[in-house]
Every structure is written in C-alpha cells, then in structure tokens.
Design a protein around this motif. Structure first.
Motif, PDB file in Angstrom:
ATOM      1  N   ILE A 152       0.881  -1.174   0.000  1.00 14.11           N
ATOM      2  CA  ILE A 152       0.000   0.000   0.000  1.00 14.11           C
ATOM      3  C   ILE A 152       0.915   1.218   0.000  1.00 14.11           C
ATOM      4  CG2 ILE A 152      -1.917   1.209   1.128  1.00 14.11           C
ATOM      5  CD1 ILE A 152      -2.640  -1.723   0.729  1.00 14.11           C
ATOM      6  N   PHE A 169       0.902   5.251  -0.097  1.00 19.33           N
ATOM      7  CA  PHE A 169      -0.082   6.326   0.113  1.00 19.33           C
ATOM      8  C   PHE A 169       0.624   7.639   0.413  1.00 19.33           C
ATOM      9  CE2 PHE A 169       0.173   6.122   4.794  1.00 19.33           C
ATOM     10  CZ  PHE A 169       0.726   4.856   4.953  1.00 19.33           C
ATOM     11  N   SER A 170       0.093   8.705  -0.171  1.00 19.44           N
ATOM     12  CA  SER A 170       0.778   9.997  -0.078  1.00 19.44           C
ATOM     13  C   SER A 170       0.049  10.959   0.854  1.00 19.44           C
ATOM     14  CB  SER A 170       0.881  10.635  -1.461  1.00 19.44           C
ATOM     15  OG  SER A 170      -0.408  10.860  -2.003  1.00 19.44           O
ATOM     16  N   GLY A 182       4.429   5.122   3.221  1.00 22.25           N
ATOM     17  CA  GLY A 182       3.829   6.440   3.051  1.00 22.25           C
ATOM     18  C   GLY A 182       4.731   7.345   2.235  1.00 22.25           C
ATOM     19  N   ARG A 241      -3.962  13.100  -1.285  1.00 26.60           N
ATOM     20  CA  ARG A 241      -3.993  11.827  -0.547  1.00 26.60           C
ATOM     21  C   ARG A 241      -4.293  10.705  -1.528  1.00 26.60           C
ATOM     22  NH1 ARG A 241      -3.935  13.857   4.422  1.00 26.60           N
ATOM     23  NH2 ARG A 241      -4.880  15.901   4.606  1.00 26.60           N
ATOM     24  N   SER A 242      -3.262  10.190  -2.167  1.00 25.92           N
ATOM     25  CA  SER A 242      -3.438   9.074  -3.102  1.00 25.92           C
ATOM     26  C   SER A 242      -3.202   7.760  -2.374  1.00 25.92           C
ATOM     27  CB  SER A 242      -2.429   9.156  -4.246  1.00 25.92           C
ATOM     28  OG  SER A 242      -2.576  10.350  -4.949  1.00 25.92           O
ATOM     29  N   VAL A 243      -3.928   6.725  -2.813  1.00 24.46           N
ATOM     30  CA  VAL A 243      -3.682   5.367  -2.311  1.00 24.46           C
ATOM     31  C   VAL A 243      -3.498   4.450  -3.515  1.00 24.46           C
ATOM     32  CG1 VAL A 243      -4.551   3.436  -0.933  1.00 24.46           C
ATOM     33  CG2 VAL A 243      -5.299   5.764  -0.405  1.00 24.46           C
ATOM     34  N   SER A 263      -7.983   8.638  -5.043  1.00 23.47           N
ATOM     35  CA  SER A 263      -7.472   9.986  -4.750  1.00 23.47           C
ATOM     36  C   SER A 263      -8.452  10.719  -3.854  1.00 23.47           C
ATOM     37  CB  SER A 263      -7.330  10.803  -6.041  1.00 23.47           C
ATOM     38  OG  SER A 263      -6.472  10.172  -6.941  1.00 23.47           O
ATOM     39  N   ARG A 302      -8.554   9.739   4.927  1.00 22.82           N
ATOM     40  CA  ARG A 302      -8.964   8.459   4.328  1.00 22.82           C
ATOM     41  C   ARG A 302      -9.649   7.547   5.340  1.00 22.82           C
ATOM     42  NH1 ARG A 302      -3.335   8.736   1.192  1.00 22.82           N
ATOM     43  NH2 ARG A 302      -2.959   9.933   3.058  1.00 22.82           N
ATOM     44  N   THR A 347      -8.994   3.820   6.681  1.00 19.51           N
ATOM     45  CA  THR A 347      -8.068   2.683   6.613  1.00 19.51           C
ATOM     46  C   THR A 347      -8.823   1.354   6.480  1.00 19.51           C
ATOM     47  OG1 THR A 347      -8.015   2.755   9.026  1.00 19.51           O
ATOM     48  CG2 THR A 347      -6.129   3.709   7.873  1.00 19.51           C
ATOM     49  N   VAL A 400      -9.392   0.627   2.879  1.00 20.25           N
ATOM     50  CA  VAL A 400      -8.200   0.141   2.165  1.00 20.25           C
ATOM     51  C   VAL A 400      -8.016  -1.359   2.441  1.00 20.25           C
ATOM     52  CG1 VAL A 400      -5.707   0.422   1.876  1.00 20.25           C
ATOM     53  CG2 VAL A 400      -7.145   2.438   2.257  1.00 20.25           C
TER      54      VAL A 400
END
Ligand code: BEZ
Length: 226
Positions: A40, A42-43, A75, A136-138, A152, A159, A161, A164
């Motif tokens: 994963i 994520f930003s 991250g 916030r990209s995943v 996004s 987000r 969790t 995800v």
C-alpha cells in the motif's frame, strides 16, 4: 487493440514504476522494499499537518492486519527525511503507536510526479518554494508490481483505513477464487459468483451458491490466508 493511455499515465493494470528515494528509514529501492509482497503506497500533502497526522497513526495501528495479508505499507510526504523522523515522534505520541514503515521523503515531488499524486483543484496548496503539495493518493500494488487500486482524496478529507483493508481483502479473495464482491462487502459476507463461471461449474466450485437472477449468484466463501 485497446486504446492506449497517454505515455506515463497510471491506470489499474499498469506496472507500478520503481523509484529510489530517501525515506524516514534511510534510502530505499521501492522494488527491493516491496519484494514479493503486496504494497500500500499512500501519499500525504505535508508533514506536521493535522489530517495527515491522524491518518499515519491509523495506518501504523492497523499495520499488523496488513502484515497478516502479506502486505507492506509505505507512506510519502513532501518533506525531507529529518522532518519525517521528527513528525513520527508526534504521530506515535498522539496515536499511541509505533510507526516503523518508511515514509518517502519527496521534497522535489520526484515520486509524486511519477505516480501523479498531484491535483488541479487546489492551486494554493503549495510549499514555500511554490511546489504543489501532494494529495492523498492510495495505490494497492500486487506482488507482480501491477497497480490494482487507485484512490485519490483531496487534502481536506482523511482516508478510511478500513476501506483500504476491505479492498485488499476483496482483491486477494478474487485472485484465489472465481468471485467478485458486492457493494459494501466485508469478509465473511456472501460473495458473487464470477459471471464467467457456468452454473454447472458453480455446483462444484461453490456447492452452496444461490441464483437470485441468472446474472446474480451469491455464495458463502471462507476467507483463508496462507
Ligand atoms: C492536513 O493534513 O490536515 C492538511 C494538509 C494539507 C492541506 C490541508 C490539510
């Protein structure tokens, strides 16, 4: 032949690009870090910001669940490694956790641009050098380095969790069984027999399957992990 996306566009099914970067845990090669695991990636827009702080604490707390699923977390935030390390102290204090996965240090947006973790809508969302902050990209990336999920979120919205993890469960279950998962599915609930499975095959594969409509067939399915 299917239409090809513009060069560099990442879509579901694209190969996740490799990168080398500084992180909160020192330099990494992304593919070496990933190994044969799911990942994963994520930003976050910026260190020491409120929403990001809650998100990283939540991912750190849930890390054991990702580990059970053969999945590594990584991250990214638009600051240097020293800033990340200082910020992690706050994250751990506030969320009562121990964040150990790496946070990519991306002050020049090298990785953010590679993965298109930038938006059009918030032009004011820039750092002191005028560089746009990341959104916030995943990305969920499978062991073959194929991108399996892209979500996004805007900077304003933290987000979820659990979502995800839920998508990861759906993808892993669908890779092992000829099924799909319905709206709001969570592990333990009935899944959908894949349309490519005939009723004859379904009798063997899913002995308890039920036909609701010819195109909608449900079956219980136990979630087994290796
Ligand atoms: C936050 O994490 O709280 C945040 C970061 C950048 C812009 C807006 C909010």
């Amino acid at each position: 032949m299917a239409a090809q996306p513009p060069s560099g566009t990442l879509r579901l099914g694209s190969k996740a690009p490799n990168f080398q970067s500084e992180t909160s845990n020192g330099p990494i090669d992304f593919y070496e870090y990933a190994g044969d695991n799911w990942v994963i990636l994520f930003s976050h827009p910026d260190d020491f910001t409120p929403v990001c702080t809650t998100e990283l604490g939540a991912f750190a707390k849930l890390e054991p669940e990702f580990t059970k699923r053969g999945t590594k977390l990584i991250g990214l935030s638009a600051n240097g490694p020293e800033s990340h390390r200082e910020w992690i102290k706050d994250i751990n204090e506030l969320s009562q956790t121990n964040l150990t996965f790496p946070i990519v240090a991306d002050p020049l947006r090298k990785v953010a641009n590679l993965y298109d973790m930038i938006d059009y809508q918030d032009a004011s969302n820039v750092d002191d050098k005028g560089l746009q902050l990341t959104i916030r990209s995943v990305f969920i990336i499978d062991p073959k380095k194929t991108i399996r999920l892209i979500i996004s979120y805007p900077a304003s919205t933290g987000r979820n969790t659990a979502e995800v993890l839920r998508v990861l469960d759906s993808l892993q279950l669908g890779d092992k069984n000829r099924i799909t998962t319905p709206i709001n599915w969570t592990p333990g609930e009935d899944v959908i027999v894949h349309p490519s499975v005939s009723n004859e095959e379904a009798k063997t594969l899913f002995p308890k399957f039920k036909i609701v409509k010819p195109y909608l067939r449900f079956t219980p399915l136990e979630v087994k992990r290796d």
